[in-house]
Design a protein around this motif. Sequence first.
Motif, PDB file in Angstrom:
ATOM      1  N   THR A  61      31.659 -16.706 -16.358  1.00 26.58           N
ATOM      2  CA  THR A  61      33.083 -16.414 -16.163  1.00 26.58           C
ATOM      3  C   THR A  61      33.390 -14.977 -16.551  1.00 26.58           C
ATOM      4  OG1 THR A  61      33.633 -18.713 -16.758  1.00 26.58           O
ATOM      5  CG2 THR A  61      35.434 -17.112 -16.760  1.00 26.58           C
ATOM      6  N   ASP A  62      34.054 -14.268 -15.660  1.00 27.86           N
ATOM      7  CA  ASP A  62      34.647 -12.979 -15.998  1.00 27.86           C
ATOM      8  C   ASP A  62      36.094 -13.261 -16.355  1.00 27.86           C
ATOM      9  OD1 ASP A  62      35.872 -10.498 -16.112  1.00 27.86           O
ATOM     10  OD2 ASP A  62      34.843  -9.697 -14.361  1.00 27.86           O
ATOM     11  N   ALA A  63      36.416 -13.193 -17.642  1.00 29.11           N
ATOM     12  CA  ALA A  63      37.737 -13.615 -18.114  1.00 29.11           C
ATOM     13  C   ALA A  63      38.846 -12.648 -17.736  1.00 29.11           C
ATOM     14  CB  ALA A  63      37.713 -13.793 -19.634  1.00 29.11           C
ATOM     15  N   THR A  64      38.512 -11.545 -17.091  1.00 30.64           N
ATOM     16  CA  THR A  64      39.550 -10.636 -16.593  1.00 30.64           C
ATOM     17  C   THR A  64      39.960 -10.989 -15.164  1.00 30.64           C
ATOM     18  OG1 THR A  64      38.050  -8.959 -15.661  1.00 30.64           O
ATOM     19  CG2 THR A  64      38.587  -8.790 -18.009  1.00 30.64           C
ATOM     20  N   ARG A  65      39.319 -11.990 -14.584  1.00 30.47           N
ATOM     21  CA  ARG A  65      39.616 -12.398 -13.209  1.00 30.47           C
ATOM     22  C   ARG A  65      40.304 -13.757 -13.215  1.00 30.47           C
ATOM     23  NH1 ARG A  65      37.211  -9.130  -9.528  1.00 30.47           N
ATOM     24  NH2 ARG A  65      35.574  -7.718 -10.320  1.00 30.47           N
ATOM     25  N   GLU A  66      41.512 -13.781 -12.721  1.00 28.46           N
ATOM     26  CA  GLU A  66      42.334 -14.988 -12.792  1.00 28.46           C
ATOM     27  C   GLU A  66      41.660 -16.192 -12.151  1.00 28.46           C
ATOM     28  OE1 GLU A  66      46.996 -16.238 -11.970  1.00 28.46           O
ATOM     29  OE2 GLU A  66      46.085 -14.655 -10.748  1.00 28.46           O
ATOM     30  N   ALA A  67      41.100 -16.024 -10.980  1.00 28.51           N
ATOM     31  CA  ALA A  67      40.493 -17.149 -10.272  1.00 28.51           C
ATOM     32  C   ALA A  67      39.358 -17.774 -11.076  1.00 28.51           C
ATOM     33  CB  ALA A  67      39.984 -16.694  -8.905  1.00 28.51           C
ATOM     34  N   GLU A  68      38.596 -16.955 -11.779  1.00 26.02           N
ATOM     35  CA  GLU A  68      37.476 -17.483 -12.557  1.00 26.02           C
ATOM     36  C   GLU A  68      37.959 -18.222 -13.806  1.00 26.02           C
ATOM     37  OE1 GLU A  68      34.116 -14.919 -13.096  1.00 26.02           O
ATOM     38  OE2 GLU A  68      34.459 -13.874 -11.196  1.00 26.02           O
ATOM     39  N   VAL A  69      39.045 -17.745 -14.405  1.00 28.65           N
ATOM     40  CA  VAL A  69      39.608 -18.445 -15.563  1.00 28.65           C
ATOM     41  C   VAL A  69      40.201 -19.792 -15.125  1.00 28.65           C
ATOM     42  CG1 VAL A  69      41.361 -18.370 -17.374  1.00 28.65           C
ATOM     43  CG2 VAL A  69      40.030 -16.323 -16.838  1.00 28.65           C
ATOM     44  N   LEU A  70      40.863 -19.814 -13.975  1.00 25.80           N
ATOM     45  CA  LEU A  70      41.398 -21.069 -13.452  1.00 25.80           C
ATOM     46  C   LEU A  70      40.275 -22.073 -13.213  1.00 25.80           C
ATOM     47  CD1 LEU A  70      44.027 -19.753 -10.869  1.00 25.80           C
ATOM     48  CD2 LEU A  70      44.483 -20.747 -13.107  1.00 25.80           C
ATOM     49  N   ARG A  71      39.180 -21.612 -12.638  1.00 31.83           N
ATOM     50  CA  ARG A  71      38.048 -22.493 -12.378  1.00 31.83           C
ATOM     51  C   ARG A  71      37.458 -23.040 -13.674  1.00 31.83           C
ATOM     52  NH1 ARG A  71      34.094 -19.088 -10.050  1.00 31.83           N
ATOM     53  NH2 ARG A  71      33.142 -18.941 -12.116  1.00 31.83           N
ATOM     54  N   LEU A  72      37.390 -22.184 -14.694  1.00 32.70           N
ATOM     55  CA  LEU A  72      36.881 -22.610 -16.001  1.00 32.70           C
ATOM     56  C   LEU A  72      37.744 -23.721 -16.582  1.00 32.70           C
ATOM     57  CD1 LEU A  72      35.134 -22.258 -18.581  1.00 32.70           C
ATOM     58  CD2 LEU A  72      36.707 -20.419 -19.247  1.00 32.70           C
ATOM     59  N   PHE A  73      39.041 -23.555 -16.526  1.00 38.66           N
ATOM     60  CA  PHE A  73      39.926 -24.576 -17.091  1.00 38.66           C
ATOM     61  C   PHE A  73      39.947 -25.846 -16.249  1.00 38.66           C
ATOM     62  CE2 PHE A  73      41.290 -21.370 -19.995  1.00 38.66           C
ATOM     63  CZ  PHE A  73      41.793 -22.058 -21.085  1.00 38.66           C
ATOM     64  N   ASP A  74      39.798 -25.710 -14.953  1.00 35.96           N
ATOM     65  CA  ASP A  74      39.672 -26.914 -14.125  1.00 35.96           C
ATOM     66  C   ASP A  74      38.476 -27.735 -14.590  1.00 35.96           C
ATOM     67  OD1 ASP A  74      41.863 -26.257 -12.566  1.00 35.96           O
ATOM     68  OD2 ASP A  74      40.670 -25.387 -10.938  1.00 35.96           O
ATOM     69  N   ARG A  75      37.384 -27.043 -14.897  1.00 39.92           N
ATOM     70  CA  ARG A  75      36.192 -27.722 -15.399  1.00 39.92           C
ATOM     71  C   ARG A  75      36.435 -28.309 -16.793  1.00 39.92           C
ATOM     72  NH1 ARG A  75      32.259 -31.034 -14.813  1.00 39.92           N
ATOM     73  NH2 ARG A  75      30.433 -30.627 -16.133  1.00 39.92           N
ATOM     74  N   GLY A  76      37.103 -27.557 -17.632  1.00 42.27           N
ATOM     75  CA  GLY A  76      37.333 -28.013 -18.994  1.00 42.27           C
ATOM     76  C   GLY A  76      38.288 -29.190 -19.101  1.00 42.27           C
ATOM     77  N   MET A  77      39.206 -29.288 -18.171  1.00 41.33           N
ATOM     78  CA  MET A  77      40.181 -30.384 -18.230  1.00 41.33           C
ATOM     79  C   MET A  77      39.709 -31.614 -17.464  1.00 41.33           C
ATOM     80  SD  MET A  77      42.124 -28.902 -20.252  1.00 41.33           S
ATOM     81  CE  MET A  77      43.376 -30.194 -20.446  1.00 41.33           C
ATOM     82  N   ALA A  78      38.598 -31.495 -16.758  1.00 38.86           N
ATOM     83  CA  ALA A  78      38.007 -32.642 -16.061  1.00 38.86           C
ATOM     84  C   ALA A  78      36.493 -32.586 -16.246  1.00 38.86           C
ATOM     85  CB  ALA A  78      38.373 -32.610 -14.579  1.00 38.86           C
ATOM     86  N   PRO A  79      36.040 -32.716 -17.491  1.00 37.56           N
ATOM     87  CA  PRO A  79      34.646 -32.422 -17.818  1.00 37.56           C
ATOM     88  C   PRO A  79      33.626 -33.472 -17.392  1.00 37.56           C
ATOM     89  CG  PRO A  79      35.798 -33.206 -19.755  1.00 37.56           C
ATOM     90  CD  PRO A  79      36.827 -33.108 -18.666  1.00 37.56           C
ATOM     91  N   GLY A  80      34.068 -34.661 -16.972  1.00 35.74           N
ATOM     92  CA  GLY A  80      33.109 -35.672 -16.549  1.00 35.74           C
ATOM     93  C   GLY A  80      33.239 -36.967 -17.315  1.00 35.74           C
TER      94      GLY A  80
END
Length: 246
Positions: A61-80
């Motif tokens: 994740t490049d935390a300066t890029r909005e799309a990548e941070v959104l993708r990270l949180f999508d993963r974190g809020m639906a981890p499996g």
Amino acid sequence: MTTPTAIVVGVGAERGLGAALCRRFAQGGYHVLAAGRTGARLEQVVAAIQAAGGSAEAVPTDATREAEVLRLFDRGMAPGEGRAPADLVVSNAGNNQRLDFRTLSVETFEEFWRVGCLSGFLVGREAARRLVPLGRGTVIFTGASASLRGKPGFAQFAAAKAGLRAMAQSMAREYGPLGLHVAHVVIDGGIDGERLRSRRPEAVAERGEDGLLGIEAIAETYWHIHRQPRSAWTQELDLRPFKESF
């Protein structure tokens, strides 16, 4: 029983604060999403955690890029299956370098702000969006001496870190009453990690034994913040080795 999930943004070398945070949270029973720019380093951190019996995964994740941070949180809020949505988030991205203010370019100043402040905004905003509706969670921002004062050669770093600190205060005042614990940790001194040891070995030698902040000790403090009862939350604290002058 579900496994809780943590997101750590700003994970680099295995001997670094981000990696130490991942290890500590995994020891506490968390499934950890290790986020950083360098995939190979993330895989090393994750492999070490898994070898010790913990649970973690690498999320480049490049935390300066909005799309990548959104993708990270999508993963974190639906981890499996068997894992709960994230309730512990750390924004640890940062860069530091002494630069002559007279030769500081607009591009360099902006890059320091993007890494040191904008990334914190993106992580903090997404944490608030996802966790406030749930009424729980912890968000911790890594600050520095520069969060409180600017020193010669570090204007670009101080501007970014001071902005991050002010944002953390605003978030805490707005979302604390809604159940989200927002904290800011001032790292006031050199960190005994790979970055300092490789870039400034003379500073490590000069400080001597116990002259630097231990990464595992810092990580323990972050864990303590997360575990605080909400009747006595910390919004800001500072950490320094006992030899540090302040």
